[in-house]
Design a protein around this motif. Structure first.
Motif, mmCIF file in Angstrom:
data_model
loop_
_atom_site.group_PDB
_atom_site.id
_atom_site.type_symbol
_atom_site.label_atom_id
_atom_site.label_comp_id
_atom_site.label_asym_id
_atom_site.label_seq_id
_atom_site.Cartn_x
_atom_site.Cartn_y
_atom_site.Cartn_z
ATOM 1 N N ASN A 1 9.810 -9.644 1.600
ATOM 2 C CA ASN A 1 9.878 -10.100 2.980
ATOM 3 C C ASN A 1 11.311 -9.928 3.493
ATOM 4 O OD1 ASN A 1 10.844 -12.502 4.707
ATOM 5 N ND2 ASN A 1 8.635 -12.638 4.988
ATOM 6 N N GLU A 2 11.466 -9.591 4.785
ATOM 7 C CA GLU A 2 12.809 -9.273 5.298
ATOM 8 C C GLU A 2 13.796 -10.429 5.116
ATOM 9 O OE1 GLU A 2 13.442 -9.029 9.513
ATOM 10 O OE2 GLU A 2 11.470 -9.848 9.967
ATOM 11 N N SER B 1 0.817 -1.213 0.000
ATOM 12 C CA SER B 1 0.000 0.000 0.000
ATOM 13 C C SER B 1 0.852 1.265 0.000
ATOM 14 C CB SER B 1 -0.950 0.008 1.204
ATOM 15 O OG SER B 1 -0.231 0.086 2.427
ATOM 16 N N HIS B 2 2.041 1.179 0.615
ATOM 17 C CA HIS B 2 2.929 2.341 0.650
ATOM 18 C C HIS B 2 3.989 2.306 -0.438
ATOM 19 C CE1 HIS B 2 1.631 4.311 4.441
ATOM 20 N NE2 HIS B 2 1.185 3.098 4.704
ATOM 21 N N GLY B 3 4.115 1.182 -1.116
ATOM 22 C CA GLY B 3 5.108 1.078 -2.183
ATOM 23 C C GLY B 3 6.535 1.199 -1.709
ATOM 24 N N SER B 4 6.789 0.799 -0.454
ATOM 25 C CA SER B 4 8.120 0.953 0.131
ATOM 26 C C SER B 4 8.544 -0.323 0.838
ATOM 27 C CB SER B 4 8.139 2.119 1.131
ATOM 28 O OG SER B 4 7.872 3.349 0.497
ATOM 29 N N VAL B 5 9.841 -0.450 1.042
ATOM 30 C CA VAL B 5 10.392 -1.648 1.670
ATOM 31 C C VAL B 5 11.668 -1.265 2.404
ATOM 32 C CG1 VAL B 5 11.707 -2.250 -0.399
ATOM 33 C CG2 VAL B 5 11.110 -4.035 1.231
ATOM 34 N N LEU B 6 11.992 -2.012 3.467
ATOM 35 C CA LEU B 6 13.246 -1.807 4.191
ATOM 36 C C LEU B 6 14.293 -2.787 3.690
ATOM 37 C CD1 LEU B 6 12.306 -1.379 7.965
ATOM 38 C CD2 LEU B 6 13.022 0.389 6.370
ATOM 39 N N VAL B 7 15.474 -2.281 3.400
ATOM 40 C CA VAL B 7 16.613 -3.127 3.036
ATOM 41 C C VAL B 7 17.668 -2.956 4.120
ATOM 42 C CG1 VAL B 7 18.364 -3.634 1.302
ATOM 43 C CG2 VAL B 7 16.114 -2.811 0.588
ATOM 44 N N VAL B 8 17.970 -4.050 4.824
ATOM 45 C CA VAL B 8 18.854 -4.001 5.980
ATOM 46 C C VAL B 8 20.271 -4.414 5.579
ATOM 47 C CG1 VAL B 8 19.293 -4.923 8.286
ATOM 48 C CG2 VAL B 8 16.944 -4.491 7.545
ATOM 49 N N GLY B 9 21.226 -3.536 5.841
ATOM 50 C CA GLY B 9 22.625 -3.869 5.602
ATOM 51 C C GLY B 9 23.214 -3.160 4.406
ATOM 52 N N THR B 10 24.471 -2.756 4.548
ATOM 53 C CA THR B 10 25.141 -2.017 3.480
ATOM 54 C C THR B 10 25.367 -2.877 2.246
ATOM 55 O OG1 THR B 10 26.279 -0.695 5.158
ATOM 56 C CG2 THR B 10 27.173 -0.632 2.922
ATOM 57 N N THR B 11 25.667 -4.174 2.425
ATOM 58 C CA THR B 11 25.984 -5.030 1.274
ATOM 59 C C THR B 11 24.840 -5.121 0.271
ATOM 60 O OG1 THR B 11 27.580 -6.329 2.547
ATOM 61 C CG2 THR B 11 26.673 -7.338 0.552
ATOM 62 N N PRO B 12 23.612 -5.478 0.675
ATOM 63 C CA PRO B 12 22.546 -5.517 -0.326
ATOM 64 C C PRO B 12 22.215 -4.148 -0.916
ATOM 65 C CG PRO B 12 21.659 -5.900 1.878
ATOM 66 C CD PRO B 12 23.142 -5.979 1.992
ATOM 67 N N ILE B 13 22.340 -3.089 -0.109
ATOM 68 C CA ILE B 13 22.081 -1.747 -0.641
ATOM 69 C C ILE B 13 23.090 -1.423 -1.739
ATOM 70 C CG2 ILE B 13 21.953 0.704 -0.090
ATOM 71 C CD1 ILE B 13 21.230 -0.106 2.800
#
Length: 330
Positions: A214-215, A73-85
């Motif tokens: 999913n996280e 619904s918000h079109g957003s997601v959390l990406v945790v960690g510098t490597t995947p970013i």
């Protein structure tokens, strides 16, 4: 409460008062009027950081991490960690594909922006170690030096019943991985990562699959969810894709007695024989295997094993299939 993020701030809308508040990294006025005084005690005004897990921005991040419908619904997601970013932005730079947007970079208190990400984020938020653990969902954040709040990429499509314009789903449809009821996020994320590594054109998610954002799926994919087209749809959509692109349907299935149809062996000669044929590779879940529809619609292929195990973990088997059937001249 609803939360929207633009290049300047996070906008939170409170339906009870029909009012809005704007969250800036250096100005934490993110609460309804009746709560502003209480939240102000949770914020260290000198260092301008978030220290309270009850802060509305923190609650928004937790919902993004834990709730699939909230993410959509918000079109957003959390990406945790510098490597995947970094993986996401490295792919974007190499492919010239500018479909990834980082709304906010969340950093530990007093931490510097990690190398390579200084020009990526629209805004920076510093948080205490307690809040960092809360947002990341990890007991220890010693190795977590950044969390990104990112837009779900335009390469992801969640299809409605009426959406059958297959040409818009995948820029190329020579090799498509189809996942049939893969519920384990670790397996799904690993399969996405392998699909990127072996240059497949995209992934189609049949009903019953977990959310690729999913996280745990994001952690296993190391950013692959942002690096290839992903389409979530039904068997009707998949059949439309098959007809439109003249694709062969193959499904991984262990060889055993009692099968009504033949099972081909995943040999080099078999792979060479379909090298130029557009195909969908269907993989089922470990628990229940392929659905009845997949068993009926697909040609079955097995991995020859000299050991006595009946089958392999789906992410291990998938990696072998993806490697053997990968496009050779892409």
């Amino acid at each position: 409460m609803q939360c929207y993020i633009n290049t300047h701030c996070t906008i939170l809308f409170y339906p009870q008062t029909h009012g809005t508040r704007c969250f800036h990294p250096t100005r934490l006025s993110v609460t309804p009027p009746q709560q502003e005084q209480r939240i102000s005690h949770d914020v260290d005004e000198k260092s301008k950081l978030i220290t309270s897990s009850s802060n509305p921005f923190v609650k928004h991040c937790l919902k993004l991490r834990n709730n699939s419908s909230y993410r959509r619904s918000h079109g957003s997601v959390l990406v945790v960690g510098t490597t995947p970013i970094r993986e996401i932005y490295r792919f974007q730079e190499s492919s010239q594909n500018k479909n990834v947007t980082m709304d906010c970079l969340i950093l530990p208190d007093k931490a510097e922006i990690p190398n390579g990400l200084d020009e990526s984020a629209d805004s920076i938020v510093h948080v205490s170690s307690t809040v960092m653990r809360k947002i990341s969902g990890l007991q220890s954040t010693d190795s977590i030096d950044a969390i990104a709040l990112m837009k779900i990429p335009a390469s992801f499509s969640n299809l409605d019943d009426d959406q059958k314009n297959c040409q818009k789903w995948f820029p190329s449809a020579h090799r498509i991985l189809v996942l049939d009821g893969i519920q384990d996020p670790g397996n799904l994320g690993t399969l996405l990562r392998s699909a990127v590594a072996f240059r497949w054109d995209g992934v189609f998610l049949l009903p019953g699959c977990c959310d690729p954002f999913n996280e745990k799926a994001l952690r296993a994919s190391r950013g692959a969810s942002f690096q290839l087209p992903i389409v979530s749809g039904s068997w009707n959509h998949l059949e439309s894709l098959k007809e439109e692109s003249q694709m062969k349907l193959l499904a991984g299935h262990p060889q055993h007695e009692g099968l009504i149809k033949p099972v081909f062996s995943l040999s080099q000669s078999f792979c060479d024989s379909i090298l130029d044929t557009p195909l969908c590779l269907v993989l089922g879940s470990e628990g229940s295997g392929l659905s009845e529809k997949s068993l009926q619609a697909c040609e079955l292929v097995s991995i020859a094993m000299t050991g006595e195990y009946e089958s392999l973990n789906v992410s291990v088997a998938g990696g072998i299939f993806l490697y053997m059937l990968q496009p050779k001249n892409k």
